[in-house]
Design an enzyme around this catalytic site. Sequence first.
Site, mmCIF file in Angstrom:
data_model
loop_
_atom_site.group_PDB
_atom_site.id
_atom_site.type_symbol
_atom_site.label_atom_id
_atom_site.label_comp_id
_atom_site.label_asym_id
_atom_site.label_seq_id
_atom_site.Cartn_x
_atom_site.Cartn_y
_atom_site.Cartn_z
ATOM 1 N N ASN A 80 -22.507 -50.512 15.360
ATOM 2 C CA ASN A 80 -21.286 -51.087 14.583
ATOM 3 C C ASN A 80 -21.078 -52.745 14.610
ATOM 4 O O ASN A 80 -20.304 -53.168 13.727
ATOM 5 C CB ASN A 80 -20.004 -50.465 15.331
ATOM 6 C CG ASN A 80 -19.946 -48.982 14.980
ATOM 7 O OD1 ASN A 80 -19.143 -48.227 15.684
ATOM 8 N ND2 ASN A 80 -20.347 -48.508 13.962
ATOM 9 N N GLY A 131 -13.278 -44.668 7.317
ATOM 10 C CA GLY A 131 -13.510 -45.856 6.191
ATOM 11 C C GLY A 131 -13.213 -44.768 4.928
ATOM 12 O O GLY A 131 -12.304 -45.354 3.968
ATOM 13 N N ASP A 176 -15.673 -39.589 12.526
ATOM 14 C CA ASP A 176 -16.372 -40.286 11.618
ATOM 15 C C ASP A 176 -15.596 -39.953 10.145
ATOM 16 O O ASP A 176 -14.622 -38.931 9.961
ATOM 17 C CB ASP A 176 -17.830 -39.585 11.239
ATOM 18 C CG ASP A 176 -18.655 -40.599 10.294
ATOM 19 O OD1 ASP A 176 -18.149 -41.866 9.995
ATOM 20 O OD2 ASP A 176 -19.837 -40.278 9.992
ATOM 21 N N GLU A 227 -23.993 -27.509 22.345
ATOM 22 C CA GLU A 227 -23.566 -26.872 21.161
ATOM 23 C C GLU A 227 -23.093 -27.991 20.437
ATOM 24 O O GLU A 227 -22.399 -28.703 20.775
ATOM 25 C CB GLU A 227 -22.546 -25.789 21.656
ATOM 26 C CG GLU A 227 -23.016 -24.735 22.539
ATOM 27 C CD GLU A 227 -24.125 -24.015 22.000
ATOM 28 O OE1 GLU A 227 -24.271 -23.681 20.890
ATOM 29 O OE2 GLU A 227 -25.174 -23.607 22.714
ATOM 30 N N ARG A 254 -18.615 -33.150 14.951
ATOM 31 C CA ARG A 254 -18.376 -34.500 14.107
ATOM 32 C C ARG A 254 -17.776 -34.275 13.088
ATOM 33 O O ARG A 254 -18.062 -33.192 12.177
ATOM 34 C CB ARG A 254 -19.962 -35.134 13.648
ATOM 35 C CG ARG A 254 -20.114 -36.516 13.081
ATOM 36 C CD ARG A 254 -21.350 -37.026 12.934
ATOM 37 N NE ARG A 254 -21.542 -38.266 12.186
ATOM 38 C CZ ARG A 254 -22.517 -38.948 12.513
ATOM 39 N NH1 ARG A 254 -23.169 -39.032 13.425
ATOM 40 N NH2 ARG A 254 -22.176 -40.402 12.098
ATOM 41 N N TRP A 303 -11.510 -42.050 4.335
ATOM 42 C CA TRP A 303 -10.283 -41.708 4.116
ATOM 43 C C TRP A 303 -9.553 -42.833 3.653
ATOM 44 O O TRP A 303 -8.545 -42.320 2.672
ATOM 45 C CB TRP A 303 -9.724 -41.473 5.783
ATOM 46 C CG TRP A 303 -8.433 -40.675 5.538
ATOM 47 C CD1 TRP A 303 -7.771 -39.406 5.555
ATOM 48 C CD2 TRP A 303 -6.939 -41.547 5.658
ATOM 49 N NE1 TRP A 303 -6.633 -39.487 5.634
ATOM 50 C CE2 TRP A 303 -5.948 -40.659 5.505
ATOM 51 C CE3 TRP A 303 -6.773 -42.947 5.820
ATOM 52 C CZ2 TRP A 303 -4.433 -40.659 5.721
ATOM 53 C CZ3 TRP A 303 -5.397 -43.292 5.797
ATOM 54 C CH2 TRP A 303 -4.357 -42.241 5.954
HETATM 55 C C1 FPP Z 1 -16.254 -43.951 12.061
HETATM 56 O O1 FPP Z 1 -15.659 -44.174 10.605
HETATM 57 C C2 FPP Z 1 -15.125 -44.451 12.985
HETATM 58 C C3 FPP Z 1 -15.296 -45.795 13.887
HETATM 59 C C4 FPP Z 1 -16.424 -46.799 13.749
HETATM 60 C C5 FPP Z 1 -14.323 -46.141 14.685
HETATM 61 C C6 FPP Z 1 -13.609 -44.992 15.437
HETATM 62 C C7 FPP Z 1 -12.258 -45.677 16.182
HETATM 63 C C8 FPP Z 1 -10.943 -44.824 15.814
HETATM 64 C C9 FPP Z 1 -11.157 -43.475 15.658
HETATM 65 C C10 FPP Z 1 -10.092 -45.391 16.422
HETATM 66 C C11 FPP Z 1 -9.586 -45.817 17.727
HETATM 67 C C12 FPP Z 1 -10.242 -45.172 18.839
HETATM 68 C C13 FPP Z 1 -9.860 -45.582 20.255
HETATM 69 C C14 FPP Z 1 -10.432 -44.785 21.243
HETATM 70 C C15 FPP Z 1 -8.696 -46.673 20.536
HETATM 71 P P1 FPP Z 1 -16.260 -45.099 9.539
HETATM 72 O O2 FPP Z 1 -15.652 -46.464 9.573
HETATM 73 O O3 FPP Z 1 -17.715 -45.036 9.892
HETATM 74 O O4 FPP Z 1 -16.106 -44.090 8.437
HETATM 75 P P2 FPP Z 1 -16.805 -44.017 7.073
HETATM 76 O O5 FPP Z 1 -18.347 -43.255 7.613
HETATM 77 O O6 FPP Z 1 -16.203 -43.074 6.361
HETATM 78 O O7 FPP Z 1 -16.984 -45.477 6.535
#
Ligand code: FPP
Length: 226
Positions: free
Chosen positions: A59, A14, A11, A192, A173, A16
Site C-alpha cells: 500500500n 475506494g 477490500d 477455509e 475477502r 465504494w
Molecule cells: C482496501 O480498499 C482497504 C485498505 C487499503 C485499507 C483498509 C482500512 C480500513 C477498512 C479502515 C480502517 C481500519 C482500521 C483497522 C483502523 P481499497 O482502497 O483497495 O479499495 P478499492 O480496491 O476499491 O480501491
Amino acid sequence: MKLRHLGIIMDGNGRWAEARGLERFEGHKEGFNALLRLIDRAIEREIECLSVFAFSIENWKRPEDERRKLFSLFESAIEKERTNLKDKGIRVVFSGSRENLEKSFVAKMSSLESYTASGKNLTIQVLFNYSGSDEITRLIRRAVGKGIKSPTFDDLLANRDNPELPMPDMIVRSAGEKRLSGFLLLQSGYTELAFYDRLFPDWNAEMIDNIIIEYSKRKRKFGGLI
Ligand code: FPP
C-alpha cells in the site's frame, strides 16, 4: 469445529467511494465504521480472534495524499476507540514491520497494545505495514537470531509477531477479488476461504452470521479422511 480465528481482507473502500462520486478516503472512513459493526457481532458470536488487513507494505505504492489520510484515520481511530475497545474487553495487537514507521506512530500502537492487554472477549490482530513475505523473512531471522540453526515449521510459528494466536480458521475477502494477497501467508495453508462481492463499507453485522454459517458447512480434514 468452532470458528475461533477469522481473517478479513477489507477490500473495496475506494470503489465504494468512487461509485458515489466521493473521495476515496470517504470509503476508508466507512470501511472503518463497517469494521466496528463486525467487531460487536464477533464478540456476540464468541469469535476469539479477528485479524484484519489495515495497511500492507504494498500500500506504500498509493499516492501520498491517500496514504497520509489513511494514516491520520488510523491515528484518530487509535485515540478515539481506545476506551471503547478496553470497555468491551477487546485486546488489540499489531502484526507487521515497525521499522520504517514514524516513532510517534509506533509509540501509539504499542500504547494501545499495553492499554488493552487484559482484554478477554476478543483479540483483534491488526496487520499494519504487513506483507506475508516480509513476515516470513522477519520470523526466520528472529529464529536464527535466537541461535536456532535449522528452524522447523513450529520454530517459525513460535517466532510470529503474535505467536499465541491460533491459525486462522477462515479468511474472507470483500469486493469480489479472489486472492489472499499474502495475508497470513505462512499460517493459511489449511484455512477455509470465502469471497464476497459486497464492498467492505456495505458490510453489516449479519455478515458475521453469514460467515459462521458458511464455515459450519465446511468439512475440515487437514489432509486426513474425517
Ligand atoms: C482496501 O480498499 C482497504 C485498505 C487499503 C485499507 C483498509 C482500512 C480500513 C477498512 C479502515 C480502517 C481500519 C482500521 C483497522 C483502523 P481499497 O482502497 O483497495 O479499495 P478499492 O480496491 O476499491 O480501491
